[in-house]
Design a protein around this motif. Sequence first.
Motif, PDB file in Angstrom:
ATOM      1  N   LEU A  63       0.821  -1.209   0.000  1.00 30.33           N
ATOM      2  CA  LEU A  63       0.000   0.000   0.000  1.00 30.33           C
ATOM      3  C   LEU A  63       0.854   1.258   0.000  1.00 30.33           C
ATOM      4  O   LEU A  63       0.520   2.257  -0.647  1.00 30.33           O
ATOM      5  CB  LEU A  63      -0.930   0.001   1.212  1.00 30.33           C
ATOM      6  N   ARG A 113       1.832   2.028  -3.358  1.00 27.67           N
ATOM      7  CA  ARG A 113       0.671   2.130  -4.248  1.00 27.67           C
ATOM      8  C   ARG A 113       0.574   0.960  -5.230  1.00 27.67           C
ATOM      9  O   ARG A 113       0.180   1.138  -6.389  1.00 27.67           O
ATOM     10  CB  ARG A 113       0.694   3.461  -5.000  1.00 27.67           C
ATOM     11  N   CYS A 129      -1.546  -1.670  -5.933  1.00 23.78           N
ATOM     12  CA  CYS A 129      -2.886  -2.170  -5.609  1.00 23.78           C
ATOM     13  C   CYS A 129      -3.056  -3.647  -5.955  1.00 23.78           C
ATOM     14  O   CYS A 129      -3.662  -4.414  -5.187  1.00 23.78           O
ATOM     15  CB  CYS A 129      -3.935  -1.346  -6.364  1.00 23.78           C
ATOM     16  N   GLU A 130      -2.536  -4.068  -7.120  1.00 25.19           N
ATOM     17  CA  GLU A 130      -2.691  -5.463  -7.527  1.00 25.19           C
ATOM     18  C   GLU A 130      -1.976  -6.412  -6.578  1.00 25.19           C
ATOM     19  O   GLU A 130      -2.489  -7.486  -6.234  1.00 25.19           O
ATOM     20  CB  GLU A 130      -2.171  -5.652  -8.958  1.00 25.19           C
ATOM     21  N   SER A 155      -3.910  -6.700  -3.379  1.00 23.71           N
ATOM     22  CA  SER A 155      -5.065  -7.584  -3.562  1.00 23.71           C
ATOM     23  C   SER A 155      -4.650  -9.047  -3.481  1.00 23.71           C
ATOM     24  O   SER A 155      -5.351  -9.876  -2.878  1.00 23.71           O
ATOM     25  CB  SER A 155      -5.735  -7.294  -4.907  1.00 23.71           C
ATOM     26  N   THR A 210      -5.353   4.725  -3.066  1.00 26.59           N
ATOM     27  CA  THR A 210      -4.764   3.388  -3.238  1.00 26.59           C
ATOM     28  C   THR A 210      -5.576   2.341  -2.492  1.00 26.59           C
ATOM     29  O   THR A 210      -5.835   1.244  -3.010  1.00 26.59           O
ATOM     30  CB  THR A 210      -3.308   3.383  -2.731  1.00 26.59           C
ATOM     31  N   VAL A 211      -5.973   2.666  -1.281  1.00 27.32           N
ATOM     32  CA  VAL A 211      -6.786   1.725  -0.497  1.00 27.32           C
ATOM     33  C   VAL A 211      -8.133   1.502  -1.175  1.00 27.32           C
ATOM     34  O   VAL A 211      -8.626   0.358  -1.268  1.00 27.32           O
ATOM     35  CB  VAL A 211      -6.968   2.248   0.936  1.00 27.32           C
ATOM     36  N   ARG A 246      -8.827   1.744  -4.353  1.00 28.39           N
ATOM     37  CA  ARG A 246      -8.628   0.921  -5.540  1.00 28.39           C
ATOM     38  C   ARG A 246      -8.401  -0.541  -5.168  1.00 28.39           C
ATOM     39  O   ARG A 246      -8.895  -1.445  -5.840  1.00 28.39           O
ATOM     40  CB  ARG A 246      -7.418   1.470  -6.314  1.00 28.39           C
ATOM     41  N   THR A 247      -7.684  -0.783  -4.088  1.00 31.66           N
ATOM     42  CA  THR A 247      -7.437  -2.155  -3.634  1.00 31.66           C
ATOM     43  C   THR A 247      -8.740  -2.829  -3.206  1.00 31.66           C
ATOM     44  O   THR A 247      -8.961  -4.024  -3.474  1.00 31.66           O
ATOM     45  CB  THR A 247      -6.434  -2.163  -2.473  1.00 31.66           C
ATOM     46  N   SER A 277     -10.039  -6.262  -4.878  1.00 27.91           N
ATOM     47  CA  SER A 277     -10.068  -7.477  -4.055  1.00 27.91           C
ATOM     48  C   SER A 277     -11.446  -7.801  -3.496  1.00 27.91           C
ATOM     49  O   SER A 277     -11.745  -8.974  -3.223  1.00 27.91           O
ATOM     50  CB  SER A 277      -9.089  -7.340  -2.898  1.00 27.91           C
TER      51      SER A 277
END
Length: 959
Positions: free
Chosen positions: A816, A819, A821-822, A825, A863-864, A866-867, A871
């Motif tokens: 995180l 950044r 995100c993938e 997840s 970022t959070v 988007r995660t 996920s």
Amino acid sequence: MVEVNILCGILGRLATMLRAKETTSSRNSSAPSTMHGLEGSFEEDSGSDESLDGDDVEGASSRTLETPPFIYECQRTLEEIQAILHKFQASEAPSAEPSSKRTRFSLSALRRMDPKDLKWPLSRSKTMELVASLERHKSTCTIALAEDGLVDIHTLLMKITLSNKYLAEIRANQGAMLLIQLTQEQEKALAWLSPVNPARKHRDFSQDRQSGTGMWLFDLPEMAHWLESSDEALWIYGIPGAGKTILSTLVVDEILTRKRSAFVGTAYFYVRHDDKDTHEPANVLGSLISQLASQNSDAMADIMDIYSQHSTRGLPALRDDELLDQVHKITRCFKETYVMIDGLDECGAVFDSTRKRLIDMVAELHNGKRTNHILVLSRDERDIRDRFALVPFDTVSIAATSADIRLFAVAWLERLDIQSESLRVAVVDTLVGEAQGMFMWVRAQVDYLQRLPNDAEKRRALKMLPPDLPQTYIRIFETMQSSYSTQTTTYIGRLLKWLVLGGAGQSDVVAMTVDLTLELLRFAVCIEDQSNWPTIETMPTKRQILQWLGCLVRWKEDRDEISFSHFTVKEFLSLDMKSVSSSAAQQYLVVPTDASYLLHVSLIVLTHSRFKDTVCTIKGDIRVFLSQHPFYGCLAVQLCNQMLVTGKLDERNNQLMGEFLAMPTQQHFKLWSICYEYSSFRREYQEGRDNEPAICSFTSPLHLAAHVGLSTQVSDMLIKSIDPGATETLKNPYITPLHLAIIHDHYDTIRITRDGIWFSSDLRAERRSPAERHETSLLVTKKLIEAGADVHRQVPVKCLGEIYSYRLVTPLILALLIRACEIASALLAAGANCDASASTTFGVRDLCSVKKVLRLRPDIESTVQRTIELSGHDGLAQAFQDWKLSSKQLRPGIERVKRTDPANFVNENSPALDTPLSVAACHGYASIIEILLDHGAEIDKTGPGKVHGTALMSACALG
């Protein structure tokens, strides 16, 4: 008689000289006569030295005397003696005849002489009179000569006094760079501010300056205004090859000479395309602070306070904005400050984030203060022009003058073997007429003419000179292709690959770079395979390499360093094939895939059988080994760099990499890991003792493969049941391959230390990386997770610009923070906990909860989010909502309290907890701190409890 004639002649000559000197002397007062005149002269010279200046010394050195009467009196006495003796000589018998080698009189001749001919012509009284007269004149001349010597001595002493006066002034002013005496601790503080020392570059560039050139710059109205007016910012721009860097060295030297004073601060910096460290805003600003602090004791005291706080309390390095504030603060220690920055256009590609930050920081140096003089030299590029227009900067476009070009051309003409004088004149006139202000163009033409066989060919070449630098480079490479053998052109192509891809700062991808040496290149270019180790017979000489490359390179003989002579050379070699029409020149262009060649050479050397039994267990062993094999350290660093640039390995490199990472002995890998650590961090490593144990950068091949993104090798090792959760056993006991795979995309900004992972860049800054690196990092992370890697393993991390030093994070928090995100997840899917707590085995504070991270770093909110979208993780969504709710509820709650006690609500304290601001700072609640400050919280207020102290003290205690 002979002696009298000589003495008369001397006195006559002396009188003539004195009369001649009398006519040219600027002194109007008449000289004293005889002894009284001498006494008066002494009295006149015995004045006070306090009023001495250059004119006094000049006057003293030119002081002369009129021809004094005693000279004439002495001359008359001698002439009287000469007349008497001449009369006596004329009466001598004429029968004196020479015999053999000497004169003798015959006895018969003596008999024929009259007795009166032998009579002494002077009476006793006359003789005594003349002797007394001569003695008197002798004494007078002796005293006169002594006085003349004393005058010279006195003049010399006056000059010495004046020199001592100037020297004392220099010592008192402390105006030159680094004149205050630095302690060892102060030197460490200055090195902490910036690892870049521009003085070395200044010396190198100054050596290239042609004497007498560039002085026209100070005749420009804009330059004169910048020098003398207050609060001036000047941007000087020009075409490539116009000698801007050389002009920068001239300005620096002139400022240090003209403005030398304890009240004037001077700092300068050279941004270079081949030195990545000079691109970082923190290094540029830190260097300026370091130079200015070296010139003022008050400024140095401020720096020592900052250094002490950060080194003893473990605070992070200063952010760019903090460094900028410190520059502004330190300039107030001087009445005036002169700051000069050269090569701003060389700090990366246009609109690169690092370049943008540096240009912004340089523009902000001109802050409207009365004492600042900012000078920037670069090419005219749009982003620089647009940013400087907002400040604003005065601007002036420059090109080298014809006079400078002529001086430069004449100096370089000495390299040409020309028989015809008319051709020499024609060469200079043609170069000056067609140079268009480009020194580099002139140098390249001279280099080309030097290769031609005779005057006739040179004269024909003058009629077909290329119009600009790109066409000049095309002609150079076409000449190479037609003039040299296939083997030589192969060597030249390899040399250019090393200079473009392997030199210091040549790639924005790599983190660690080393300077290329000519010794390394002559060794590397002739490596074909492991069966043909370079020997003295197969390696080209240094002289041959320099002759092949000619004007394209610069070689520093004292350090054996070789680099491109000008930024435009690398720019040309990096062009796309379609941009260059000449097929011959295309053969020498360097493309990114050429990194596989550098990797191949590195692997050949590092896996060679001659090193398989080499063992280095202590630092002394490493020093001895690398002194015997200096190329090994450079190639150890190149291996990591080129693996990152190459990405996927071709077949030949894949096979060598297998040998390099081979299990179970890993002998080649262990030697490489130790030498990589030594060569990458040489300064710190050399501080240790010889008997200290050697440290490995990576003690597991899996760590290295994950670090540089070798997905195929990671899969192979996992198939062989290599533990994916293995940790570093020597350098750092916490870091696993999973951590290194997650941060693969930040490879160029991280460093593995004994304390954990340190990010040398501010993670809050915008970052653009190739998509392939994101994909590789995600792929390797997933493979490690599938193999059973521990997704809960915590590791200490420190980030530049954060309000904490080392903080304990989980792999999820690490993803995180950068950044990713993938990757975050994927970790959540594998069971990562978004609300973890710190392990008790670590001695640092934790940052393992998403809510804690958001309070400290609210900038990762997107970022959070988007995660969560990727996920669908309920736990992360709930943690995010809890943080949002607490933030929303906090502000209305504060508003309600404010209505109750509007005067003191944010500054009230209990006996135990002090002020709300200090409590929030102690826990690292950034969002709460922001709200409190918005409502007028006093930063320096403390309560009676004094548990936390001020907010700043609480933040420092947070670590």
